[in-house]
Design an enzyme around this catalytic site. Structure first.
Site, mmCIF file in Angstrom:
data_model
loop_
_atom_site.group_PDB
_atom_site.id
_atom_site.type_symbol
_atom_site.label_atom_id
_atom_site.label_comp_id
_atom_site.label_asym_id
_atom_site.label_seq_id
_atom_site.Cartn_x
_atom_site.Cartn_y
_atom_site.Cartn_z
ATOM 1 N N ARG A 1 0.834 -1.215 0.000
ATOM 2 C CA ARG A 1 0.000 0.000 0.000
ATOM 3 C C ARG A 1 0.860 1.254 0.000
ATOM 4 O O ARG A 1 0.948 1.969 -0.988
ATOM 5 C CB ARG A 1 -0.942 -0.034 1.220
ATOM 6 C CG ARG A 1 -2.091 0.979 1.153
ATOM 7 C CD ARG A 1 -1.737 2.374 1.594
ATOM 8 N NE ARG A 1 -1.255 2.432 2.971
ATOM 9 C CZ ARG A 1 -0.730 3.532 3.505
ATOM 10 N NH1 ARG A 1 -0.613 4.654 2.793
ATOM 11 N NH2 ARG A 1 -0.283 3.525 4.752
ATOM 12 N N ASP A 2 1.549 1.514 1.088
ATOM 13 C CA ASP A 2 2.348 2.731 1.214
ATOM 14 C C ASP A 2 3.510 2.729 0.229
ATOM 15 O O ASP A 2 3.930 3.783 -0.250
ATOM 16 C CB ASP A 2 2.859 2.848 2.650
ATOM 17 C CG ASP A 2 3.425 4.219 2.968
ATOM 18 O OD1 ASP A 2 3.206 5.147 2.181
ATOM 19 O OD2 ASP A 2 4.086 4.356 4.002
ATOM 20 N N HIS B 1 6.445 4.297 12.751
ATOM 21 C CA HIS B 1 6.518 4.254 11.281
ATOM 22 C C HIS B 1 7.572 5.276 10.858
ATOM 23 O O HIS B 1 7.302 6.478 10.826
ATOM 24 C CB HIS B 1 5.143 4.605 10.702
ATOM 25 C CG HIS B 1 5.047 4.530 9.219
ATOM 26 N ND1 HIS B 1 4.165 3.692 8.574
ATOM 27 C CD2 HIS B 1 5.705 5.193 8.236
ATOM 28 C CE1 HIS B 1 4.284 3.856 7.270
ATOM 29 N NE2 HIS B 1 5.211 4.767 7.049
ATOM 30 N N HIS C 1 10.616 6.856 8.292
ATOM 31 C CA HIS C 1 11.216 6.999 6.968
ATOM 32 C C HIS C 1 12.708 7.259 7.160
ATOM 33 O O HIS C 1 13.136 7.712 8.220
ATOM 34 C CB HIS C 1 10.547 8.124 6.186
ATOM 35 C CG HIS C 1 9.175 7.781 5.704
ATOM 36 N ND1 HIS C 1 8.731 8.072 4.433
ATOM 37 C CD2 HIS C 1 8.129 7.154 6.317
ATOM 38 C CE1 HIS C 1 7.485 7.641 4.288
ATOM 39 N NE2 HIS C 1 7.104 7.092 5.422
ATOM 40 N N CYS D 1 5.659 9.471 0.335
ATOM 41 C CA CYS D 1 4.346 10.073 0.569
ATOM 42 C C CYS D 1 4.045 10.993 -0.600
ATOM 43 O O CYS D 1 4.793 11.939 -0.844
ATOM 44 C CB CYS D 1 4.312 10.871 1.871
ATOM 45 S SG CYS D 1 2.736 11.718 2.143
ATOM 46 N N ASN E 1 10.299 4.283 3.033
ATOM 47 C CA ASN E 1 10.077 3.748 4.371
ATOM 48 C C ASN E 1 11.289 2.945 4.826
ATOM 49 O O ASN E 1 12.132 2.525 4.034
ATOM 50 C CB ASN E 1 8.873 2.808 4.341
ATOM 51 C CG ASN E 1 7.570 3.512 4.120
ATOM 52 O OD1 ASN E 1 7.073 4.219 4.993
ATOM 53 N ND2 ASN E 1 6.983 3.335 2.946
#
Length: 313
Positions: free
Chosen positions: A29-30, A222, A224, A255, A264
């Site tokens: 997804r991300d 989460h 980065h 993002c 990420n």
């Protein structure tokens, strides 16, 4: 002898760490939402199946955001219909609003996530909302989800720094996060969206939640890796009691609404760290590295994960 020859890190446990960590894999997804081109659904399905085969048990599969905004995930219904479900594996999806929740419920989703901002600027850029009006949008989504028996996760973005506002005070993040918990979110994922966090900030934010009565068991992180601090920050979070860490196979993602956001934390890099510390994840690093190397060929570029490069370069 190279890392490829070694295959696995030497195990030297360290005090003050959890026995096991749940990896919340966000690559499908991300990771893929930030690609310039649309990845075919059959490739996504194989990606998810390979990740499950590697031992990952939480695979964030897609998002029910409007296709106009994230065309890379316009195939959400088709993807979920084609999933090869496995016992013990969860496939959460992101739902931005009630319409997204309607779509998720229609296909039988049982785990959903919403995505809030800790700052006014990013709430405006990402959601076209203020801090308060984003909550008005999320409240019926969370309430309906809880009433339907769904697990709900709340993402909080820009928890450490914002490209328009600069450093973010822990109190601002706690305020947003506590409102999401009060709505019914079972877990909060605290996001370093642009990768500027330092270990001291991580500790300060977790302590701020603790001081307000939020159990650390309700918190995930989460990170980065813009400044190469994702693993350092993760280790600090673990020392503060966090046991759920978000990461993305091969380091995919960023993002689409924050240009300074880089990839990420790579799941392989995280697993190498945790394996070396004797912290259980249930993940087969060899299979995972194979999966990310395979996906890199599908995307036409090398994997940014340092561990994938070392083991499969």
């Amino acid at each position: 002898m190279t890392a490829r020859d070694l295959g696995l890190p030497a195990v030297t446990p360290a005090p003050g760490l959890p026995d096991s960590v749940t990896i919340w894999e966000v690559g499908a997804r991300d990771g893929l939402q930030n690609e310039d081109t649309v990845v075919p659904v059959e490739v996504k399905l194989e990606f998810l199946d390979r990740l499950a085969d590697a031992g990952l048990t939480t695979l964030e599969a897609t998002s029910f955001v409007h296709p106009k905004w994230v065309p890379q995930l316009a195939d959400a219904e088709e993807l979920l219909a084609g999933l090869k479900l496995r016992d013990g594996v969860r496939y959460p999806v992101l739902v931005p609003n009630e319409r997204g929740l309607d779509r998720a419920l229609a296909v039988g989703v049982r785990h959903v996530a919403i995505f809030a901002s800790a700052t006014e600027s990013f709430a405006s850029k990402n959601l076209n909302r203020t801090l308060d009006s984003q909550m008005a949008m999320f409240e019926p989504v969370v309430t309906r989800s809880v009433n339907e028996g769904l697990d709900v996760r709340g993402y909080v973005s820009m928890c450490f720094g914002d490209p328009w506002e600069g450093p973010v005070e822990p109190a601002a993040v706690v305020t947003v996060g506590q409102r999401l918990i009060d709505m019914g979110c079972g877990q909060l994922s605290l996001g370093d969206t642009i990768g500027v966090a330092t270990a001291g900030q991580v500790s300060a934010l977790l302590n701020a939640f603790r001081d307000k009565g939020t159990p650390v068991e309700r918190l995930a992180v989460h990170f980065h890796d813009t400044y190469g601090q994702a693993l350092t920050n993760t280790l600090e979070a673990l020392r503060n009691g966090v046991t759920t860490v978000d990461s993305s196979a091969g380091g995919l993602g960023g993002c689409p609404y924050a240009e300074s956001a880089t990839g990420n934390l790579a799941t392989e890099d995280l697993v190498w760290l945790l394996d070396g510390l004797g912290v259980a994840t249930g993940v087969d690093l060899d299979k995972l590295a194979d999966t990310s190397a395979w996906m890199a060929t599908k995307l036409g570029r090398p994997s940014p994960s340092r561990v994938v490069q070392a083991l499969r370069g």
